[in-house]
Design an enzyme around this catalytic site. Structure first.
Site, mmCIF file in Angstrom:
data_model
loop_
_atom_site.group_PDB
_atom_site.id
_atom_site.type_symbol
_atom_site.label_atom_id
_atom_site.label_comp_id
_atom_site.label_asym_id
_atom_site.label_seq_id
_atom_site.Cartn_x
_atom_site.Cartn_y
_atom_site.Cartn_z
ATOM 1 N N CYS A 87 2.541 4.913 -3.004
ATOM 2 C CA CYS A 87 2.213 5.953 -2.026
ATOM 3 C C CYS A 87 3.444 6.788 -1.687
ATOM 4 C CB CYS A 87 1.603 5.348 -0.767
ATOM 5 S SG CYS A 87 2.625 4.083 0.019
ATOM 6 N N HIS A 380 2.733 2.297 4.859
ATOM 7 C CA HIS A 380 1.989 3.164 3.945
ATOM 8 C C HIS A 380 2.340 4.614 4.245
ATOM 9 C CE1 HIS A 380 -1.168 4.585 1.329
ATOM 10 N NE2 HIS A 380 -1.762 5.220 2.330
#
EC number: 3.4.19.12
Length: 438
Positions: A87, A380
């Site tokens: 990510c 994230h």
């Protein structure tokens, strides 16, 4: 099967050989490909430039209608598959592919590879990536080739461990900068001061450091290239102070509420004179003696794209932690007060607002924000990108959803990307608005 995406070097080599044989068969029945055609690394596929024929020109003449960009225009909005803790890469790719001037460069086929091994060229891969993301294909793209090249050229980012998005951005810009010039041009590719590649034209600014002797007030000035500005936050181990205590004000369109730190506050701190102290005496070039001094950073040259990095991850001998302090940032930013040419930015270390608000040369518009959710150990990355005028979208790996301006401005913020509102063309010294982007 776990259905994870993997990169297999042998399978890719087989695919390249088969593709090469197919191209040979195709070449035997068609015209020879021009030397100016662009090679897509990995598969050896070639895309010829489009040269219009007379029948095509007649068709275009009979159909003069232009395609209109509407609010539902979605070309360029394409998700990216997470290949395993990637990510950090996906959010930066979304920011780069939505950088207006960089997008225009790659989609106009301006890159000419000078690498001895084009299949290892990161610029070629970025060119291919831009075409993929702006192809109109709605299905998520698998950036396996990009990941593989990153592992080759930035080995500290190799593997499936969690990585830092800011670290990836700087590594990617460095590799792109080097590959724009090829690997055999010597010192020129390693010195941004002597480079005119697309990366340096867009992202490189000049950071000026003025060291002032406290005895004779002589000033020693150095200017270093920079691709981003890293800003300290309140709550970190470094000292921080409220810039406007107990008083509401409006700077750069920011609503300054007591207790809320703004991007302007962080920039004030960044450009405030710092007393180096008696333990850091330097030899003054003017009076030739070791004296205490002050140091002040300002912007000597502004880049087309300004990237601001909030230092949210703090590493010390005692602990590793994430600073979650909310920082208010504006949609439009005026960098004039932080320029070396602005005397106001030097007055007692206090920011003075410019009296001439009609100067647009140093004004920027926000177009991308990278955020980090979670902790230092388990987190994230996502990004907000500006797609068309005031339309914003949230990019969460393969999932892209519409977002409001409030969603963007209320986000925590880790990396902020701003684009200049006015571009100056050096060849003609003509200034014009970047109306295509804004």
């Amino acid at each position: 099967m776990c259905k994870d995406y993997v990169y297999d070097k042998d399978i890719e080599q087989i695919a390249k050989e088969e593709q090469g044989e197919a191209l040979k068969l195709q070449a035997s029945t068609s015209t020879e490909v021009s030397h100016q055609q662009c090679s897509v690394p990995g598969l050896g596929e070639k895309f010829p430039t489009w040269e219009t024929t007379k029948p095509e020109l007649e068709l275009l003449g009979h159909n003069p209608r232009r395609r209109r960009i509407t609010s539902s225009f979605t070309i360029g909005l394409r998700g990216l598959i997470n290949l395993g803790n990637t990510c950090f890469m996906n959010c930066i790719v979304q920011a780069l592919t939505h950088t207006p001037i960089l997008r225009d460069f790659f989609l106009s086929d301006r890159h000419r590879c000078e690498m001895p091994s084009p299949e290892l060229c990161l610029v070629c891969e970025m060119s291919s990536l831009f075409r993929e993301l702006y192809s109109g294909n709605p299905s998520p793209h698998v950036p396996y080739k990009l990941l593989h090249l990153v592992w080759i050229h930035a080995r500290h980012l190799a593997g499936y461990r969690q990585q830092d998005a800011h670290e990836f951005l700087i590594a990617a810009l460095d590799v792109l900068h080097r590959h724009c010039k090829g690997d055999d041009v010597g010192k020129a590719a390693n010195n941004p001061n002597h480079c005119n590649c697309i990366i340096d034209q867009i992202f490189t600014g000049g950071l000026q450091s003025d060291v002032t002797c406290q005895a004779c007030h002589g000033v020693s000035t150095t200017i270093d290239p920079c691709w981003d500005i890293s800003l300290d936050l309140p709550g970190s181990c470094t000292s921080f102070w409220p810039m406007s205590p107990g008083r509401e004000s409006s700077v750069n369109g920011e609503s300054h509420i007591p207790g809320i730190t703004t991007l302007t506050d962080c920039l004030r701190r960044f450009t405030r004179p710092e007393h180096l102290g008696s333990s850091a005496k330097i030899k003054c070039g003017s009076c030739q003696s070791y004296q205490e001094s002050t140091k002040q950073l300002t912007m000597n040259k502004l880049p087309v794209v300004a990237c601001f990095h909030f230092k949210r991850f703090e590493h010390s001998a005692k602990q590793r932690r994430k600073i979650t302090t909310y920082i208010s940032f504006p949609l439009e930013l005026d960098m004039t007060p932080f320029m070396a040419s602005s005397k106001e930015s030097r007055m007692n270390g206090q920011l003075q607002l410019p009296t001439n608000s009609g100067n647009n040369e140093n004004k920027y518009s926000l177009f991308a924000v990278v955020n980090h959710q979670g902790t230092l150990e388990s987190g994230h990355y996502t990004s907000f990108i500006r797609h068309h005028k005031d339309q914003w979208f949230k990019c969460d790996d393969a999932v892209i959803t519409k977002a409001s301006i409030k969603d963007v401005l209320d986000s925590e913020g880790y990396l902020l990307f701003y684009h200049k509102q006015v571009l100056e063309h050096e060849s003609e010294k003509v200034k014009e608005m970047n109306t295509q982007a804004y």
